[in-house]
Write a protein that holds these residues in place. Structure first.
Motif, mmCIF file in Angstrom:
data_model
loop_
_atom_site.group_PDB
_atom_site.id
_atom_site.type_symbol
_atom_site.label_atom_id
_atom_site.label_comp_id
_atom_site.label_asym_id
_atom_site.label_seq_id
_atom_site.Cartn_x
_atom_site.Cartn_y
_atom_site.Cartn_z
ATOM 1 N N ALA A 6 0.845 -1.194 0.000
ATOM 2 C CA ALA A 6 0.000 0.000 0.000
ATOM 3 C C ALA A 6 0.883 1.247 0.000
ATOM 4 N N ILE A 7 0.476 2.237 -0.786
ATOM 5 C CA ILE A 7 1.200 3.494 -0.888
ATOM 6 C C ILE A 7 0.194 4.633 -0.707
ATOM 7 N N VAL A 8 0.583 5.632 0.071
ATOM 8 C CA VAL A 8 -0.279 6.796 0.248
ATOM 9 C C VAL A 8 -0.508 7.425 -1.117
ATOM 10 N N GLY A 9 -1.771 7.669 -1.441
ATOM 11 C CA GLY A 9 -2.128 8.202 -2.755
ATOM 12 C C GLY A 9 -2.663 7.137 -3.693
ATOM 13 N N GLY A 10 -2.625 5.883 -3.254
ATOM 14 C CA GLY A 10 -3.130 4.785 -4.073
ATOM 15 C C GLY A 10 -4.636 4.626 -3.943
ATOM 16 N N ILE A 11 -5.228 4.059 -4.971
ATOM 17 C CA ILE A 11 -6.664 3.776 -4.960
ATOM 18 C C ILE A 11 -6.854 2.316 -4.546
ATOM 19 N N VAL A 12 -7.839 2.077 -3.686
ATOM 20 C CA VAL A 12 -8.147 0.727 -3.220
ATOM 21 C C VAL A 12 -9.638 0.475 -3.339
ATOM 22 N N GLN A 13 -10.007 -0.810 -3.327
ATOM 23 C CA GLN A 13 -11.416 -1.191 -3.308
ATOM 24 C C GLN A 13 -11.646 -2.061 -2.083
ATOM 25 N N SER A 14 -12.683 -1.756 -1.346
ATOM 26 C CA SER A 14 -13.019 -2.521 -0.150
ATOM 27 C C SER A 14 -13.547 -3.895 -0.551
ATOM 28 N N THR A 15 -13.058 -4.942 0.117
ATOM 29 C CA THR A 15 -13.503 -6.301 -0.184
ATOM 30 C C THR A 15 -14.315 -6.919 0.950
ATOM 31 N N GLN A 16 -14.344 -6.257 2.111
ATOM 32 C CA GLN A 16 -15.069 -6.780 3.268
ATOM 33 C C GLN A 16 -15.821 -5.662 3.964
ATOM 34 N N GLY A 17 -16.899 -6.016 4.640
ATOM 35 C CA GLY A 17 -17.652 -5.055 5.434
ATOM 36 C C GLY A 17 -18.842 -4.478 4.691
ATOM 37 N N ARG A 18 -19.524 -3.552 5.358
ATOM 38 C CA ARG A 18 -20.703 -2.924 4.766
ATOM 39 C C ARG A 18 -20.367 -2.097 3.537
ATOM 40 N N ASP A 19 -19.125 -1.663 3.452
ATOM 41 C CA ASP A 19 -18.708 -0.825 2.331
ATOM 42 C C ASP A 19 -18.061 -1.626 1.203
ATOM 43 N N ARG A 42 -16.838 9.654 3.440
ATOM 44 C CA ARG A 42 -15.610 9.688 4.233
ATOM 45 C C ARG A 42 -14.703 10.771 3.673
ATOM 46 N N GLN A 43 -14.711 11.929 4.329
ATOM 47 C CA GLN A 43 -13.907 13.049 3.867
ATOM 48 C C GLN A 43 -12.584 13.092 4.615
ATOM 49 N N LEU A 44 -11.730 14.011 4.229
ATOM 50 C CA LEU A 44 -10.394 14.109 4.816
ATOM 51 C C LEU A 44 -10.424 14.324 6.328
ATOM 52 N N ALA A 45 -11.440 14.993 6.832
ATOM 53 C CA ALA A 45 -11.531 15.251 8.267
ATOM 54 C C ALA A 45 -11.826 13.988 9.073
ATOM 55 N N THR A 46 -12.471 13.006 8.435
ATOM 56 C CA THR A 46 -12.842 11.771 9.145
ATOM 57 C C THR A 46 -12.539 10.543 8.288
ATOM 58 N N PRO A 47 -11.260 10.191 8.112
ATOM 59 C CA PRO A 47 -10.933 9.022 7.290
ATOM 60 C C PRO A 47 -11.398 7.723 7.953
ATOM 61 N N LYS A 48 -11.638 6.720 7.128
ATOM 62 C CA LYS A 48 -12.074 5.400 7.606
ATOM 63 C C LYS A 48 -10.858 4.524 7.857
ATOM 64 N N LYS A 49 -10.864 3.816 8.970
ATOM 65 C CA LYS A 49 -9.799 2.856 9.272
ATOM 66 C C LYS A 49 -10.188 1.516 8.671
ATOM 67 N N LYS A 50 -9.270 0.944 7.873
ATOM 68 C CA LYS A 50 -9.521 -0.371 7.279
ATOM 69 C C LYS A 50 -8.286 -1.241 7.473
ATOM 70 N N ASN A 51 -8.509 -2.501 7.744
ATOM 71 C CA ASN A 51 -7.426 -3.468 7.785
ATOM 72 C C ASN A 51 -6.972 -3.725 6.355
ATOM 73 N N ILE A 52 -5.679 -3.795 6.152
ATOM 74 C CA ILE A 52 -5.146 -3.986 4.798
ATOM 75 C C ILE A 52 -5.655 -5.279 4.173
ATOM 76 N N LYS A 53 -5.985 -6.265 4.995
ATOM 77 C CA LYS A 53 -6.502 -7.543 4.484
ATOM 78 C C LYS A 53 -7.885 -7.389 3.856
ATOM 79 N N HIS A 54 -8.573 -6.295 4.174
ATOM 80 C CA HIS A 54 -9.930 -6.070 3.684
ATOM 81 C C HIS A 54 -9.980 -5.139 2.480
ATOM 82 N N LEU A 55 -8.810 -4.916 1.855
ATOM 83 C CA LEU A 55 -8.734 -4.015 0.713
ATOM 84 C C LEU A 55 -8.031 -4.683 -0.457
ATOM 85 N N GLU A 56 -8.485 -4.366 -1.663
ATOM 86 C CA GLU A 56 -7.792 -4.767 -2.880
ATOM 87 C C GLU A 56 -7.013 -3.547 -3.360
ATOM 88 N N LEU A 57 -5.691 -3.689 -3.446
ATOM 89 C CA LEU A 57 -4.850 -2.581 -3.887
ATOM 90 C C LEU A 57 -4.862 -2.525 -5.401
#
Length: 95
Positions: A6-19, A42-57
């Motif tokens: 994972a790199i800051v500035g990268g786009i990811v897709q959520s694979t788990q959870g309500r989102d 989810r704006q810059l003031a309130t980012p969402k915490k996600k486990n890296i295992k729950h994201l597709e990079l």
């Protein structure tokens, strides 16, 4: 091309959870936790915490947005546009 780290500035897709299925931009990384935003719910003031295992990079990066955020600019609109472009490109590929 498959992205392995994972790199800051990268786009990811959520694979788990309500989102599941939603696209996000990475704004911060702490060990296995990644902070993501979509510019709408989810704006810059309130980012969402996600486990890296729950994201597709994805192999799409927007370092220019991160640079402007570091300068203190509110880039929620630019984040929305970048994510919308990813969604449109994926729809075209699937047709």
């Amino acid at each position: 091309m498959k992205v392995k780290t994972a790199i800051v500035g990268g786009i990811v897709q959520s694979t788990q959870g309500r989102d599941r299925g939603n696209f996000y931009l990475i704004v911060a990384i702490e060990n296995e936790i990644i902070y993501v935003v979509d510019g709408r719910k989810r704006q810059l003031a309130t980012p969402k915490k996600k486990n890296i295992k729950h994201l597709e990079l994805l192999p799409i990066f927007h370092p220019e947005i991160i640079e402007r955020i570091a300068q203190g600019k509110n880039e929620n609109t630019q984040i929305q546009i970048a994510i919308q472009n990813v969604i449109e490109k994926r729809k075209v590929k699937n047709l």
